[in-house]
Design a protein around this motif. Structure first.
Motif, PDB file in Angstrom:
ATOM      1  N   ALA A 245       0.835  -1.206   0.000  1.00  0.00           N
ATOM      2  CA  ALA A 245       0.000   0.000   0.000  1.00  0.00           C
ATOM      3  C   ALA A 245       0.868   1.253   0.000  1.00  0.00           C
ATOM      4  CB  ALA A 245      -0.931  -0.013   1.208  1.00  0.00           C
ATOM      5  N   LEU A 246       1.942   1.241   0.747  1.00  0.00           N
ATOM      6  CA  LEU A 246       2.872   2.367   0.797  1.00  0.00           C
ATOM      7  C   LEU A 246       3.483   2.610  -0.584  1.00  0.00           C
ATOM      8  CD1 LEU A 246       4.601   4.473   2.321  1.00  0.00           C
ATOM      9  CD2 LEU A 246       6.153   2.605   2.908  1.00  0.00           C
TER      10      LEU A 246
ATOM     11  N   THR B 125       6.795  13.266   2.241  1.00  0.00           N
ATOM     12  CA  THR B 125       7.594  12.873   3.405  1.00  0.00           C
ATOM     13  C   THR B 125       6.964  11.615   4.006  1.00  0.00           C
ATOM     14  OG1 THR B 125       6.237  14.167   4.926  1.00  0.00           O
ATOM     15  CG2 THR B 125       8.169  15.279   3.940  1.00  0.00           C
ATOM     16  N   ALA B 126       7.694  10.981   4.910  1.00  0.00           N
ATOM     17  CA  ALA B 126       7.172   9.802   5.604  1.00  0.00           C
ATOM     18  C   ALA B 126       5.927  10.167   6.406  1.00  0.00           C
ATOM     19  CB  ALA B 126       8.240   9.215   6.520  1.00  0.00           C
ATOM     20  N   GLU B 127       5.941  11.346   6.997  1.00  0.00           N
ATOM     21  CA  GLU B 127       4.803  11.773   7.805  1.00  0.00           C
ATOM     22  C   GLU B 127       3.547  11.935   6.956  1.00  0.00           C
ATOM     23  OE1 GLU B 127       7.847  13.139   7.896  1.00  0.00           O
ATOM     24  OE2 GLU B 127       8.496  12.579   9.910  1.00  0.00           O
ATOM     25  N   TRP B 128       3.691  12.495   5.747  1.00  0.00           N
ATOM     26  CA  TRP B 128       2.545  12.645   4.842  1.00  0.00           C
ATOM     27  C   TRP B 128       2.025  11.272   4.429  1.00  0.00           C
ATOM     28  CZ3 TRP B 128       1.042  11.194  -0.014  1.00  0.00           C
ATOM     29  CH2 TRP B 128      -0.068  11.867  -0.544  1.00  0.00           C
ATOM     30  N   LEU B 129       2.937  10.383   4.070  1.00  0.00           N
ATOM     31  CA  LEU B 129       2.548   9.026   3.674  1.00  0.00           C
ATOM     32  C   LEU B 129       1.824   8.321   4.817  1.00  0.00           C
ATOM     33  CD1 LEU B 129       5.848   8.164   1.824  1.00  0.00           C
ATOM     34  CD2 LEU B 129       3.588   8.261   0.732  1.00  0.00           C
ATOM     35  N   TYR B 130       2.329   8.493   6.022  1.00  0.00           N
ATOM     36  CA  TYR B 130       1.710   7.894   7.206  1.00  0.00           C
ATOM     37  C   TYR B 130       0.270   8.391   7.384  1.00  0.00           C
ATOM     38  CZ  TYR B 130       0.608   7.481  12.192  1.00  0.00           C
ATOM     39  OH  TYR B 130      -0.024   7.248  13.385  1.00  0.00           O
ATOM     40  N   GLN B 131       0.062   9.702   7.288  1.00  0.00           N
ATOM     41  CA  GLN B 131      -1.285  10.263   7.448  1.00  0.00           C
ATOM     42  C   GLN B 131      -2.251   9.724   6.388  1.00  0.00           C
ATOM     43  OE1 GLN B 131      -2.439  11.925  10.017  1.00  0.00           O
ATOM     44  NE2 GLN B 131      -0.417  11.937  10.954  1.00  0.00           N
ATOM     45  N   GLU B 132      -1.766   9.577   5.173  1.00  0.00           N
ATOM     46  CA  GLU B 132      -2.615   9.050   4.093  1.00  0.00           C
ATOM     47  C   GLU B 132      -2.929   7.575   4.304  1.00  0.00           C
ATOM     48  OE1 GLU B 132      -4.105  10.755   1.406  1.00  0.00           O
ATOM     49  OE2 GLU B 132      -3.524  12.378   2.756  1.00  0.00           O
TER      50      GLU B 132
ATOM     51  N   LYS C 129      -2.944   5.912   7.088  1.00  0.00           N
ATOM     52  CA  LYS C 129      -3.724   5.721   8.311  1.00  0.00           C
ATOM     53  C   LYS C 129      -5.232   5.710   8.022  1.00  0.00           C
ATOM     54  CE  LYS C 129      -3.145   6.614  13.081  1.00  0.00           C
ATOM     55  NZ  LYS C 129      -3.073   5.208  13.445  1.00  0.00           N
ATOM     56  N   LYS C 130      -5.641   6.346   6.929  1.00  0.00           N
ATOM     57  CA  LYS C 130      -7.061   6.375   6.560  1.00  0.00           C
ATOM     58  C   LYS C 130      -7.587   4.974   6.260  1.00  0.00           C
ATOM     59  CE  LYS C 130      -6.566  10.999   4.604  1.00  0.00           C
ATOM     60  NZ  LYS C 130      -6.486  11.788   3.362  1.00  0.00           N
ATOM     61  N   ASP C 131      -6.744   4.130   5.668  1.00  0.00           N
ATOM     62  CA  ASP C 131      -7.158   2.769   5.322  1.00  0.00           C
ATOM     63  C   ASP C 131      -6.568   1.709   6.246  1.00  0.00           C
ATOM     64  OD1 ASP C 131      -8.718   3.512   3.089  1.00  0.00           O
ATOM     65  OD2 ASP C 131      -6.904   3.681   1.864  1.00  0.00           O
TER      66      ASP C 131
END
Length: 127
Positions: A13-14, A26-33, A35-37
């Motif tokens: 998914a990442l 960034t890793a933080e942006w990817l993490y926030q996205e 986290k939705k799924d």
């Protein structure tokens, strides 16, 4: 992926998310996205999987110089521009850069296995 890795839904998914964007997140942006799924995903898991994908050569890591790291799923040779003000990272078209590794190899009796060409300045929004 080239390495023999244990299958991971979160890593897949990442990688898919990173391939679907062109904003060098960034890793933080990817993490926030993600986290939705994947509500149970942790930031540490995102960082760990980004490191694995970098090690496999599937993605590249772009350090902007202030400790912030961005990621890019386009691992073919290309150039980046980093804005010194807003820290945005964009792909830039430099046609001669495509064959730069070959030119360096032939002129210097070396074998280039990796290269990165980064331009820095002010983006069109910040200038």
């Amino acid at each position: 992926m080239e390495m023999n890795l244990k299958h991971s839904k979160q890593r897949d998914a990442l990688f898919e998310l990173l391939q679907s964007v062109n904003n060098h997140p960034t890793a933080e942006w990817l993490y926030q996205e993600l986290k939705k799924d994947y509500s149970n995903i942790s930031l540490a898991t995102v960082y760990r999987n980004l490191a694995v994908l970098c090690q496999c050569g599937e993605i590249i890591k772009i350090e902007v110089g202030d400790g912030t790291v961005h990621y890019d799923a386009v691992n073919a040779p290309h150039c980046h521009f980093i804005c010194g003000k807003c820290k945005s990272v964009t792909d830039i078209d430099v046609p001669s850069a495509v064959n730069l590794n070959d030119e360096v190899n032939s002129l210097n009796d070396v074998i280039v296995t990796d290269s990165s060409l980064v331009f820095r300045g002010l983006c069109s929004k910040c200038k």
